[in-house]
Motif scaffolding. Structure first.
Motif, mmCIF file in Angstrom:
data_model
loop_
_atom_site.group_PDB
_atom_site.id
_atom_site.type_symbol
_atom_site.label_atom_id
_atom_site.label_comp_id
_atom_site.label_asym_id
_atom_site.label_seq_id
_atom_site.Cartn_x
_atom_site.Cartn_y
_atom_site.Cartn_z
ATOM 1 N N GLY A 1 36.005 40.433 50.131
ATOM 2 C CA GLY A 1 34.658 39.940 49.932
ATOM 3 C C GLY A 1 34.138 40.279 48.552
ATOM 4 N N MET A 2 32.837 40.134 48.396
ATOM 5 C CA MET A 2 32.216 40.373 47.104
ATOM 6 C C MET A 2 32.385 41.821 46.654
ATOM 7 S SD MET A 2 29.185 41.921 45.873
ATOM 8 C CE MET A 2 28.088 41.818 47.264
ATOM 9 N N LEU A 3 32.159 42.783 47.551
ATOM 10 C CA LEU A 3 32.258 44.185 47.178
ATOM 11 C C LEU A 3 33.689 44.559 46.803
ATOM 12 C CD1 LEU A 3 29.975 45.871 49.868
ATOM 13 C CD2 LEU A 3 29.444 45.446 47.471
ATOM 14 N N THR A 4 34.651 44.127 47.604
ATOM 15 C CA THR A 4 36.051 44.472 47.327
ATOM 16 C C THR A 4 36.516 43.846 46.023
ATOM 17 O OG1 THR A 4 36.461 44.545 49.706
ATOM 18 C CG2 THR A 4 38.377 44.452 48.276
ATOM 19 N N ALA A 5 36.156 42.588 45.788
ATOM 20 C CA ALA A 5 36.610 41.896 44.576
ATOM 21 C C ALA A 5 36.071 42.564 43.327
ATOM 22 C CB ALA A 5 36.189 40.426 44.627
ATOM 23 N N THR A 6 34.780 42.828 43.288
ATOM 24 C CA THR A 6 34.191 43.418 42.087
ATOM 25 C C THR A 6 34.654 44.853 41.883
ATOM 26 O OG1 THR A 6 32.223 43.979 43.419
ATOM 27 C CG2 THR A 6 32.151 41.944 42.136
ATOM 28 N N ALA A 7 34.774 45.627 42.971
ATOM 29 C CA ALA A 7 35.214 47.023 42.839
ATOM 30 C C ALA A 7 36.675 47.102 42.404
ATOM 31 C CB ALA A 7 35.015 47.762 44.159
ATOM 32 N N ALA A 8 37.527 46.225 42.919
ATOM 33 C CA ALA A 8 38.945 46.268 42.558
ATOM 34 C C ALA A 8 39.140 45.914 41.089
ATOM 35 C CB ALA A 8 39.736 45.304 43.444
ATOM 36 N N ILE A 9 38.455 44.881 40.615
ATOM 37 C CA ILE A 9 38.589 44.477 39.211
ATOM 38 C C ILE A 9 38.111 45.583 38.281
ATOM 39 C CG2 ILE A 9 37.694 42.897 37.469
ATOM 40 C CD1 ILE A 9 39.797 41.611 39.104
ATOM 41 N N ALA A 10 36.977 46.187 38.617
ATOM 42 C CA ALA A 10 36.407 47.206 37.736
ATOM 43 C C ALA A 10 37.193 48.511 37.788
ATOM 44 C CB ALA A 10 34.952 47.462 38.120
ATOM 45 N N THR A 11 37.831 48.811 38.914
ATOM 46 C CA THR A 11 38.528 50.086 39.057
ATOM 47 C C THR A 11 39.897 50.075 38.401
ATOM 48 O OG1 THR A 11 37.368 50.505 41.140
ATOM 49 C CG2 THR A 11 39.339 51.801 40.713
ATOM 50 N N MET A 12 40.614 48.978 38.526
ATOM 51 C CA MET A 12 41.995 48.956 38.033
ATOM 52 C C MET A 12 42.074 48.896 36.516
ATOM 53 S SD MET A 12 43.520 45.095 38.506
ATOM 54 C CE MET A 12 44.088 45.494 40.114
ATOM 55 N N GLY A 13 41.007 48.485 35.824
ATOM 56 C CA GLY A 13 41.074 48.380 34.367
ATOM 57 C C GLY A 13 41.982 47.247 33.955
ATOM 58 N N ASN A 14 43.038 47.548 33.210
ATOM 59 C CA ASN A 14 44.008 46.551 32.771
ATOM 60 C C ASN A 14 45.091 46.432 33.827
ATOM 61 O OD1 ASN A 14 45.687 44.808 31.437
ATOM 62 N ND2 ASN A 14 46.249 46.226 29.804
ATOM 63 N N VAL A 15 45.286 45.226 34.351
ATOM 64 C CA VAL A 15 46.277 45.034 35.413
ATOM 65 C C VAL A 15 47.688 45.312 34.917
ATOM 66 C CG1 VAL A 15 46.589 42.574 34.942
ATOM 67 C CG2 VAL A 15 46.994 43.458 37.242
ATOM 68 N N GLN A 16 47.930 45.149 33.604
ATOM 69 C CA GLN A 16 49.265 45.386 33.060
ATOM 70 C C GLN A 16 49.633 46.863 33.034
ATOM 71 O OE1 GLN A 16 51.169 42.903 32.647
ATOM 72 N NE2 GLN A 16 49.577 41.337 32.901
ATOM 73 N N ALA A 17 48.677 47.736 33.357
ATOM 74 C CA ALA A 17 48.996 49.158 33.428
ATOM 75 C C ALA A 17 49.883 49.474 34.624
ATOM 76 C CB ALA A 17 47.712 49.979 33.501
ATOM 77 N N PHE A 18 49.993 48.541 35.576
ATOM 78 C CA PHE A 18 50.830 48.721 36.754
ATOM 79 C C PHE A 18 52.052 47.818 36.638
ATOM 80 C CE2 PHE A 18 46.398 49.403 37.885
ATOM 81 C CZ PHE A 18 46.438 50.673 38.439
ATOM 82 N N LYS A 19 53.223 48.392 36.881
ATOM 83 C CA LYS A 19 54.463 47.652 36.712
ATOM 84 C C LYS A 19 54.698 46.655 37.829
ATOM 85 C CE LYS A 19 56.659 51.547 34.337
ATOM 86 N NZ LYS A 19 57.786 52.519 34.370
ATOM 87 N N SER A 20 54.179 46.923 39.001
ATOM 88 C CA SER A 20 54.442 46.064 40.143
ATOM 89 C C SER A 20 53.283 46.154 41.121
ATOM 90 C CB SER A 20 55.747 46.469 40.844
ATOM 91 O OG SER A 20 55.628 47.779 41.370
ATOM 92 N N ALA A 21 53.321 45.262 42.119
ATOM 93 C CA ALA A 21 52.295 45.279 43.151
ATOM 94 C C ALA A 21 52.384 46.539 43.992
ATOM 95 C CB ALA A 21 52.423 44.033 44.026
#
Length: 341
Positions: free
Chosen positions: A223-243
């Motif tokens: 939902g809205m809360l999960t989407a916005t919190a996940a984007i803001a928390t992870m920073g740069n997605v390329q910092a993670f090598k895999s899912a």
């Protein structure tokens, strides 16, 4: 780490910063104490180097400022730095421990966030604080009314429905000043509702403006809360090598205990951000309750495994899907079948 760039460990504080590094040319061990106002001036006159700091209050700000000066900033979890603090704990020992931890293999750095991402997280933190305060006020109000024989239902809708009648019945038995105070507390709870809704409306506005949030909000259970919190928390997605690395960072994978070549899988590790993990699990639980939207594989897990195990499995799948959509710049497709590269 490169052998050319100097590695600097920095213990940041409110007013005084402690630096620790080894000069590459002479091997001299340097411990330098700087005031806050002189910190950036020191690095503006240095060649690009690796600057390590503990992930704490203010570290994101200083990391962004150092990156703007051409340095590479690394934020380390405090738990991984603590293992290298020897002897008495002081600023110099902490800076030396950070310098040592930066050179260890397998140390996972904390993602450096933009000011916009931190702004969204600030909205989430303020909303979370208001919700906690509102819950405490509601529980206190229930407890006070229980002392006079008025037991309110657990749900908020039940409280809203029965409270006016309960206060009306108590008017003849209790002092008027108490009745007015109880009504003030209920009005305060409703005022908190308004503040929570205002923050949520601001988050929705940011959701509509951010393409990444819109893409992952199409995932069932997000939902809205999960989407916005996940984007803001992870920073740069390329910092993670895999899912899987992203889901492990959120603490949604099993803990392992192994000895003598035998590995035992336990419950989820619960590492990483508790808030985002909680939102993902709540979204997965709601998805499992809505049987029409429950994926087939998740329904099969729920039939043969405990309910909470199925919920965590769905949350893990949602986290992996979020990473995949962001890393590959795709939109969600319910009929998509992954293929081996």
């Amino acid at each position: 780490m490169s052998s050319i760039a100097t590695i600097v460990g920095v213990d940041i504080a409110k007013n005084v910063f402690q630096l620790h590094w080894v000069e590459p040319s002479t091997g001299e061990i340097v411990n330098l104490r700087l005031k806050r106002a002189k910190f950036l001036d020191h690095f503006s006159n240095r060649r690009p180097c690796f600057v390590g700091m503990e992930a704490c209050g203010g570290s994101q700000h200083w990391a962004r400022r150092l990156i703007a000066l051409g340095h590479r900033a690394v934020l380390l979890p405090a738990k991984q730095v603590k293992a290298f603090v020897h002897g008495n704990k002081n600023d110099a020992a902490d800076a030396r421990a950070i310098w040592t931890a930066m050179q260890q293999p397998g140390v996972k750095a904390v993602a450096i966030k933009t000011e916009g991402q931190q702004a969204i997280l600030a909205l989430h933190r303020m909303r979370q604080q208001l919700v906690k305060f509102r819950t405490a006020q509601i529980n206190a109000l229930r407890g006070l009314l229980t002392e006079y024989g008025e037991v309110m239902p657990k749900q908020r809708a039940g409280l809203n429905k029965h409270l006016p009648d309960a206060l009306a019945r108590l008017c003849d038995r209790l002092p008027g000043m108490l009745i007015e105070t109880l009504r003030d507390q209920y009005a305060r709870i409703r005022g908190l509702d308004v503040q929570v809704r205002e923050i949520e409306s601001r988050l929705k506005q940011w959701l509509r403006q951010d393409d990444a949030c819109l893409r992952i909000s199409e995932i069932p259970g997000v939902g809205m809360l999960t989407a916005t919190a996940a984007i803001a928390t992870m920073g740069n997605v390329q910092a993670f090598k895999s899912a899987r690395e992203f889901s492990a960072w959120l603490g949604l994978v099993p803990r392992q205990v192994g000895t003598g070549g035998r590995v035992q899988l336990l419950g989820i590790s619960k590492r990483g951000d508790t808030y985002v993990r909680t939102l993902l699990i709540h979204g997965a639980r709601s998805l499992l309750f809505r049987q029409s939207e429950t994926p087939t594989w998740a329904a099969k897990i729920a039939q043969r495994r405990p309910f909470n195990v199925a919920v965590v499995a769905i949350a893990n799948k949602i986290a992996r899907t979020i990473w995949a959509l962001l890393a590959h710049a795709r939109r969600y497709r319910s009929d998509y079948a992954s293929q081996i590269a």
